[in-house]
Design a protein around this motif. Structure first.
Motif: not given
Length: 340
Positions: A151-173
């Motif tokens: 239930p808590e997988p890791v979201l990652c943004l990718v574009h070429g060499d630009w790769v960012i994984a996120h510790i949390s996603t769709h929750v309040s700040l």
């Protein structure tokens, strides 16, 4: 020669840009080595094809095994039994649209889990519309994660060499800050390491880790999460032979990532990674260009996605840009290069 398993594109919200970008993509040459099908509603796609003046035949099939043969004759729609029963209403939030769009996702994931399809590529859906029939719905990432047992997988943004994984996603700040914990950072770091090895075909990628607070806490002056959670997590990753450095202030780390000083980065929360990525990759002026991919790490099903929303403001006007969906399709094909 045996055909490779197909890539499945889910159509997204019928009232958004999903049908248009799906058709714009599959009606042109695709740089992939697998057959491709749209999982959606053929009636809506035929109407969108008329709007876009796409003349290619649209062929309906009901089984993933039929996709390869049918794709030689035209655009393939893999019908799952989920039908959108309303007339499309561009830009409107609809319970029926939400129900159908998540139904197509569910079907595509199930086909992948059954090893009948290779990967799921998702066009945008409306979280508010889906939540009307799936209480507590947060997004594709969490929904597919729950289907796959995480239930808590890791979201990652990718574009070429630009790769960012996120510790949390769709929750309040507030909740995002509370989720900056050693265990979660180590999990995300390990998954990002594995992804970079697979994606960039590297043996020992270097990961930059962002701080949570301004100036990465400035030695505890602006918060202690760096001291109590992030630094210990980096030490654990290092013990696991994963090259991770930080924590760095976010406004230092991301320019370093862009300059090639790191192979990937860990962002501590959704907007920390998303704002900089979309600022670099989106042009929302007259040309309306969008690039970049959202992918989910650590699941038995490969899922990639556009890195934008439903585009309700421009839906059914024929002007939506399909580049982000193309990027997502090509990334899925690349990551599955060694698979059946």
């Amino acid at each position: 020669m045996e055909e490779k398993l197909p890539l499945l594109i889910t159509m997204g919200d019928p009232n958004g840009v999903g049908p248009e970008i799906c058709l714009k993509l599959v009606s042109k040459k695709m740089n992939v080595n697998r057959p491709v099908a749209i999982v959606g509603d053929i009636r809506i796609l035929q109407k969108a094809a008329s709007l876009l003046k796409i003349r290619k035949p649209i062929i309906s099939v009901s089984q993933p095994e039929e996709v390869a043969k049918a794709s030689r004759r035209g655009i393939v729609v893999l019908e799952s039994g989920v039908v959108f029963s309303e007339k499309e209403r561009p830009g409107k939030i609809s319970k029926k649209a939400g129900e159908a769009s998540i139904g197509w996702v569910k079907a595509a994931v199930e086909w992948c889990l059954a090893k009948r399809a290779s990967a799921v590529v998702t066009a945008p859906l409306c979280k508010e519309a889906v939540e009307k029939t799936v209480p507590g719905f947060q997004g594709h990432t969490e929904y597919i994660g729950e289907m796959c047992g995480d239930p808590e997988p890791v979201l990652c943004l990718v574009h070429g060499d630009w790769v960012i994984a996120h510790i949390s996603t769709h929750v309040s700040l507030l909740e995002a800050c509370a989720r900056v914990k050693q265990e979660r950072i180590v999990k995300a770091g390990m998954l990002l390491h594995s992804f970079l090895c697979r994606y960039k075909q590297m043996k020992n990628p270097l990961i930059g880790v962002s701080g949570l607070n301004p100036h990465a806490g400035e030695g505890g002056l602006f918060g202690r999460e760096e001291i109590t959670e992030i630094v210990p997590a980096i030490k654990t990753l290092t013990k696991k032979k994963i090259k991770a450095k930080g924590p760095f202030p976010a406004d230092v780390l991301f320019p370093q990532l862009r300059s090639g000083l790191f192979d990937g980065a860990l962002a501590m929360y959704h907007d920390q990674g998303h704002v900089v990525t979309k600022t670099l990759l989106f042009n929302l002026g007259k040309k309306r260009k969008t690039e970049g991919v959202n992918t989910t790490l650590g699941l038995p099903v490969l899922r990639t996605s556009v890195d934008h929303g439903t585009g309700f403001d421009i839906a059914w006007k024929g002007i939506a840009d399909e580049q982000s969906l193309r990027d997502a399709l090509e990334l899925a094909d690349l990551l599955q290069r060694e698979e059946p």
